[in-house]
Design a protein around this motif. Structure first.
Motif, PDB file in Angstrom:
ATOM      1  N   LYS A  59      81.033  25.862 -98.401  1.00 60.63           N
ATOM      2  CA  LYS A  59      80.657  26.286 -99.739  1.00 60.63           C
ATOM      3  C   LYS A  59      80.163  27.729 -99.606  1.00 60.63           C
ATOM      4  N   VAL A  60      80.550  28.587-100.522  1.00 58.00           N
ATOM      5  CA  VAL A  60      80.107  29.988-100.436  1.00 58.00           C
ATOM      6  C   VAL A  60      79.300  30.347-101.675  1.00 58.00           C
ATOM      7  N   ASN A  61      78.025  30.712-101.444  1.00 56.05           N
ATOM      8  CA  ASN A  61      77.198  31.222-102.542  1.00 56.05           C
ATOM      9  C   ASN A  61      77.336  32.730-102.586  1.00 56.05           C
ATOM     10  N   LEU A  62      77.717  33.249-103.744  1.00 58.86           N
ATOM     11  CA  LEU A  62      77.907  34.694-103.844  1.00 58.86           C
ATOM     12  C   LEU A  62      76.739  35.326-104.571  1.00 58.86           C
ATOM     13  N   GLU A  63      76.318  36.482-104.067  1.00 63.83           N
ATOM     14  CA  GLU A  63      75.299  37.231-104.779  1.00 63.83           C
ATOM     15  C   GLU A  63      75.790  38.668-104.933  1.00 63.83           C
ATOM     16  N   PHE A  64      75.567  39.234-106.107  1.00 61.66           N
ATOM     17  CA  PHE A  64      76.044  40.603-106.364  1.00 61.66           C
ATOM     18  C   PHE A  64      74.877  41.501-106.724  1.00 61.66           C
ATOM     19  N   VAL A  65      74.807  42.655-106.098  1.00 68.07           N
ATOM     20  CA  VAL A  65      73.792  43.646-106.470  1.00 68.07           C
ATOM     21  C   VAL A  65      74.501  44.978-106.688  1.00 68.07           C
ATOM     22  N   PRO A  66      73.896  45.900-107.452  1.00 66.67           N
ATOM     23  CA  PRO A  66      74.510  47.223-107.572  1.00 66.67           C
ATOM     24  C   PRO A  66      74.541  47.905-106.210  1.00 66.67           C
TER      25      PRO A  66
END
Lengths: 412, 293
Positions: A59-66
């Motif tokens: 399972k892949v948890n994605l997190e996005f930041v600038p």
């Protein structure tokens, strides 16, 4: 005291995950990406979905930041004992990440096929001191975008080959009353400004460092800043450039308010999209110009890579995921947003179709990619240079003095 | 005997809270103090003892002095404006008029918004190419052409102060409004009958009720303004040419961007000390005000 607390917490989480893993028998990867330019958030999610379809146990948890928060978030997570398994990193960070053991060395994991198939220039993105700390993922440099319509109206036949020609053409456009300020850059007090500056440094044959010491206060480094300041004070450059980031440059260019703009690959297809842009279909792209007698074209290495963190408990799965994200198949499918790292893709009609102009510019631009200095102290150097650029543009200091101050504050 | 039992029991009852306080506040603080005397890096080296070298380096640097001036200016101007605006808004909302309830609810909105949202909003307003502020001022004929508000050292800090005021004056207004509600109507009516004008009524009748709560608001806002980080980080990241770099941003850069945990900790403690001095000064004021009334 602290150790015992940490162990207690760790114990609690382990018990928690033990129960969870019994229920699902799967590994969870936490991955950190950025929320702008190149691949969009939706694209990264789609790529990841393709991976989890074939690897249902992960399972892949994605997190996005600038982008502006990417470096600090990675380092902070590391400082507090981890959290991410896979992180996106910029070409300027391998030195620091390797020295501080943020990323693991993956040199031995790289196959012959990868070694042969991936463009040699792309590898420099992930290398430090002869070792590789991940896989190149976004191959990128800044190109000179121009409005074919405005150039035509001004009677200009060919886009500029040198920076001086660019200034002349902008002057012609200004004098003919087509645009007040024809050139747009991203010169905000941020890394974006350093990318534009580096492009010019490479054109003027300058050097950032000489045997580890700042060398940008004379020669090409100084000429590059002089060019920026002259372009700004002579009114050829949009004065708002000093608070622009890449997205601001794109908006201005798409509204037809700039004849020339320096920006990354991603702008090409967005600026040609009629839903997004007023100048769709009239966008030209060439490699950033050179300097007569010094260079044909200029380019900054703005590529990014994917690496495994030193704190990851699942390096095998993390590598599998990175291999999927950087595979030729995935890269080709999303080639409209970022050009592939694989050499043979450039001969593939599915990839080149509809962006032949960009591919032509990329062949020269990508080959000329110039690195920003590889030093563990890069953040400090960059911050000092950002300040120097802004001071010189605002006329608070002469380019010479501003760069001298930057050299003193660079921590080198 | 029973006295000691009661106090022992009181301590026992407070024990859980004390344990929590010491572990989440006390321990990090002690560790920060320890860090500030070392040359530790954020990742990698544990660092060794360097005495007060960090403090000397930080205090002597021109960065610190410039950031201190910037921070002080930001705090003084924004807090002063927030106090005046807040009291005026409270006086207005204390009047009887139709739609008062709706207006009160509306006024809380800026303060309830997350700072990042607020900062992004103001960035749009100040946008040099298509911002609402440029459009409005141009249409009113106050400026000839669009300005780069956040790109000029002369206007960037002021622009940030305005954005901060918009977000935080509602807090002052709320506190002042609560105090105004406590003013008995018959006193103001009596003052009216005795021929006191609006200014005198405010000065001699209402102000005694307002003074205490307003001091509390002043303390809260000053401390917060002195520690300001997020609104600036989102809007200018300390630019243009570091003209909006406050102490908190300096701490952040030192500790996290440059990863010098040791000197970052010393800088953070210097800022903490400054804020503590401010708070202590205010506390003395509060006590005097309480004694006077």
């Amino acid at each position: 005291m602290l150790k015992s607390i940490r162990n207690a917490l760790l114990g609690a989480t382990l018990i928690g995950t033990a129960f969870a893993s019994q229920a699902y028998a799967e590994t969870t990867l936490n991955a950190l990406f950025m929320a702008q330019a190149a691949y969009s958030e939706a694209d990264v999610r789609a790529m990841t979905e393709a991976f989890t379809k074939t690897n249902p146990e992960v399972k892949v948890n994605l997190e996005f930041v600038p982008y502006e928060g990417l470096h600090d978030k990675t380092v902070l997570a590391q400082g507090s004992g981890g959290g991410y398994d896979v992180v996106l990193f910029d070409v300027i960070w391998p030195a620091e990440y390797a020295s501080n053991k943020v990323l693991v060395d993956v040199t031995d994991r790289i196959t012959d096929e990868m070694n042969k198939g991936i463009l040699p220039g792309a590898w420099t993105t992930v290398e430090y001191d002869g070792k590789r700390y991940g896989m190149p993922w976004i191959l990128d440099t800044k190109y000179l975008f121009y409005s074919k319509e405005i150039l035509e109206k001004a009677g200009i036949k060919e886009p500029p080959k040198t920076w001086d020609e660019l200034a002349e053409q902008a002057k012609t456009i200004k004098e003919k009353g087509l645009l007040q300020t024809p050139i747009a850059w991203s010169w905000s007090q941020a890394e974006a400004a350093i990318c534009d500056y580096t492009t010019l440094v490479s054109a003027y044959g300058g050097k950032f460092l000489d045997s580890g010491k700042p060398a940008f206060t004379t020669g090409g480094g100084l000429e590059a800043l002089n060019y920026m300041v002259t372009s700004y004070t002579s009114g050829l450059t949009n004065p708002n450039s000093k608070e622009f980031l890449e997205e601001d440059v794109r908006k201005v260019f798409q509204n037809g308010e700039a004849a020339f703009a320096l920006n990354w690959t991603y702008m090409y297809n967005l600026a040609n999209d009629p839903k997004e842009s007023k100048v769709a279909g009239k966008v030209g792209v060439v490699p950033a110009p050179g300097v007569a007698g010094k260079s044909e074209v200029s380019a900054v290495n703005g590529s990014m890579g994917l690496g495994i963190t030193a704190t990851s408990k699942h390096p095998e799965e993390a590598w599998k995921y990175i291999v999927h994200m950087t595979s030729q198949e995935t890269q080709n499918a999303y080639a409209k947003l970022s050009l592939p790292i694989w050499a043979s893709s450039y001969e593939d009609p599915n990839v080149t179709k509809g962006q032949e102009e960009l591919i032509a510019a990329a062949k020269h631009g990508l080959a000329a990619m110039y690195p920003r200095p590889t030093t563990p102290k890069y953040q400090e150097l960059s911050t000092a240079l950002q300040q120097a650029i802004q001071e010189a543009l605002l006329g608070q200091a002469s380019p010479e003095d501003a760069l001298k101050t930057a050299a003193e504050n660079s921590g080198l | 005997m029973s006295g000691t039992w009661i106090s022992t029991r009181a301590w026992l009852l407070m024990l859980p809270l004390l344990v929590v306080m010491v572990s989440v506040i006390g321990w990090p603080l002690v560790d920060t103090v320890r860090l500030s005397f070392t040359d530790a890096e954020l990742v990698g080296t544990e660092g060794s003892f360097v005495g007060i070298a960090n403090y000397e380096k930080m205090l002597a640097g021109s960065n610190f002095q410039k950031a201190l001036v910037t921070t002080t200016w930001f705090a003084v101007v924004s807090v002063a404006a927030e106090m005046v605006l807040g009291v005026l808004a409270a006086l207005l909302l204390n009047q009887q008029f139709r739609g008062r309830t709706a207006l009160r609810a509306l006024m809380i909105l800026p303060w309830a918004l997350p700072t990042v949202v607020n900062a992004t909003l103001w960035r749009l307003i100040y946008n040099p190419e298509y911002g609402a502020l440029n459009a409005a001022l141009t249409q009113l004929g106050l400026i000839d052409n669009y300005r780069s508000w956040l790109g000029e050292p002369g206007s960037a800090l002021t622009a940030l102060i305005i954005a901060d005021c918009w977000k935080n004056f509602p807090l002052v207004a709320l506190i002042a409004l609560a105090a105004l509600q406590a003013v008995p109507r018959d006193i103001t009516a009596a003052a009216h009958v005795d021929g006191a004008g609006p200014f005198n009524r405010f000065r001699f009748v209402i102000m005694p009720y307002l003074a205490g709560p307003l001091l509390v608001a002043l303390v809260l806002r000053t401390i917060e303004a002195f520690k300001v980080f997020d609104i600036i980080w989102v809007m200018t990241r300390g630019g243009p040419a570091n003209s909006t770099r406050t102490l908190s941003i300096l701490v952040y850069q030192e500790a996290f961007s440059f990863q010098r945990a040791g000197s970052g900790a010393s800088l953070a403690l210097i800022v903490t000390l400054l804020v503590t001095i401010l708070a202590a000064g205010y506390a003395a004021l509060l006590r005097r005000a309480a004694g006077a009334s």
